[in-house]
Design a protein around this motif. Structure first.
Motif, mmCIF file in Angstrom:
data_model
loop_
_atom_site.group_PDB
_atom_site.id
_atom_site.type_symbol
_atom_site.label_atom_id
_atom_site.label_comp_id
_atom_site.label_asym_id
_atom_site.label_seq_id
_atom_site.Cartn_x
_atom_site.Cartn_y
_atom_site.Cartn_z
ATOM 1 N N VAL A 111 0.862 -1.184 0.000
ATOM 2 C CA VAL A 111 0.000 0.000 0.000
ATOM 3 C C VAL A 111 0.894 1.229 0.000
ATOM 4 C CG1 VAL A 111 -1.701 1.298 1.338
ATOM 5 C CG2 VAL A 111 -1.840 -1.192 1.220
ATOM 6 N N ARG A 112 0.502 2.228 -0.756
ATOM 7 C CA ARG A 112 1.271 3.476 -0.815
ATOM 8 C C ARG A 112 0.308 4.655 -0.713
ATOM 9 N NH1 ARG A 112 5.666 5.268 -5.321
ATOM 10 N NH2 ARG A 112 5.568 7.500 -4.942
ATOM 11 N N ALA A 130 -0.775 9.133 -15.293
ATOM 12 C CA ALA A 130 -0.434 8.342 -14.109
ATOM 13 C C ALA A 130 0.642 7.297 -14.381
ATOM 14 C CB ALA A 130 -1.697 7.647 -13.583
ATOM 15 N N PHE A 131 1.059 7.130 -15.635
ATOM 16 C CA PHE A 131 1.996 6.060 -15.981
ATOM 17 C C PHE A 131 3.288 6.099 -15.174
ATOM 18 C CE2 PHE A 131 0.827 4.131 -20.339
ATOM 19 C CZ PHE A 131 -0.489 4.019 -19.956
ATOM 20 N N ALA A 132 3.944 7.246 -15.082
ATOM 21 C CA ALA A 132 5.240 7.319 -14.409
ATOM 22 C C ALA A 132 5.117 6.927 -12.933
ATOM 23 C CB ALA A 132 5.848 8.707 -14.555
ATOM 24 N N GLU A 173 6.570 3.405 -11.193
ATOM 25 C CA GLU A 173 7.466 3.422 -10.036
ATOM 26 C C GLU A 173 6.941 2.502 -8.933
ATOM 27 O OE1 GLU A 173 8.540 6.561 -6.540
ATOM 28 O OE2 GLU A 173 8.466 7.368 -8.573
ATOM 29 N N ILE A 174 5.647 2.586 -8.677
ATOM 30 C CA ILE A 174 5.032 1.748 -7.651
ATOM 31 C C ILE A 174 5.128 0.276 -8.029
ATOM 32 C CG2 ILE A 174 2.823 1.134 -6.564
ATOM 33 C CD1 ILE A 174 2.124 4.192 -6.852
ATOM 34 N N ASP A 196 14.439 -5.972 -16.886
ATOM 35 C CA ASP A 196 13.806 -4.704 -16.520
ATOM 36 C C ASP A 196 14.590 -4.105 -15.371
ATOM 37 O OD1 ASP A 196 12.251 -2.541 -15.867
ATOM 38 O OD2 ASP A 196 10.368 -3.646 -15.838
ATOM 39 N N ALA A 197 15.349 -3.077 -15.671
ATOM 40 C CA ALA A 197 16.169 -2.444 -14.627
ATOM 41 C C ALA A 197 15.290 -1.776 -13.592
ATOM 42 C CB ALA A 197 17.119 -1.432 -15.260
ATOM 43 N N GLY A 198 14.149 -1.253 -14.037
ATOM 44 C CA GLY A 198 13.207 -0.637 -13.114
ATOM 45 C C GLY A 198 13.747 0.585 -12.415
#
Length: 90
Positions: A40-41, A63-65, A69-70, A85-87
């Motif tokens: 949860v964030r 909201a993509f970015a 990140e989440i 995927d370095a993420g």
């Protein structure tokens, strides 16, 4: 306000809003998340963007970015970050 998102790892589809609500509904969403070890964030800015998205609809481009990140954090914590995927940075 609580908003629940869903995304299939490796999918080309954008994440979707699967639940949202205020008050008692928000508390129930959070309770279910905590009971099922779902991360949860708290992010009021992202919640404001997502509150206009209907349930079962994809998130908007704005909201993509934040969602990426989440999801990267969640996949990393779950040990399910897709290979290659370095993420972002560690």
């Amino acid at each position: 306000m609580a908003i629940a998102l869903s995304h299939d790892i490796g999918s080309d589809q954008a994440p979707t809003v699967v639940a949202k609500g205020y008050g008692a509904v928000a508390e129930q969403i959070l309770r279910l998340a905590f009971d099922n070890d779902v991360k949860v964030r708290t992010d009021p800015d992202l919640a404001q963007i997502l509150e206009v998205v209907e349930v079962d609809c994809e998130i908007p481009v704005q909201a993509f970015a934040a969602v990426a990140e989440i999801l990267t954090y969640v996949y990393r914590m779950n040990g399910t970050l897709p290979a290659g995927d370095a993420g972002g940075t560690s």
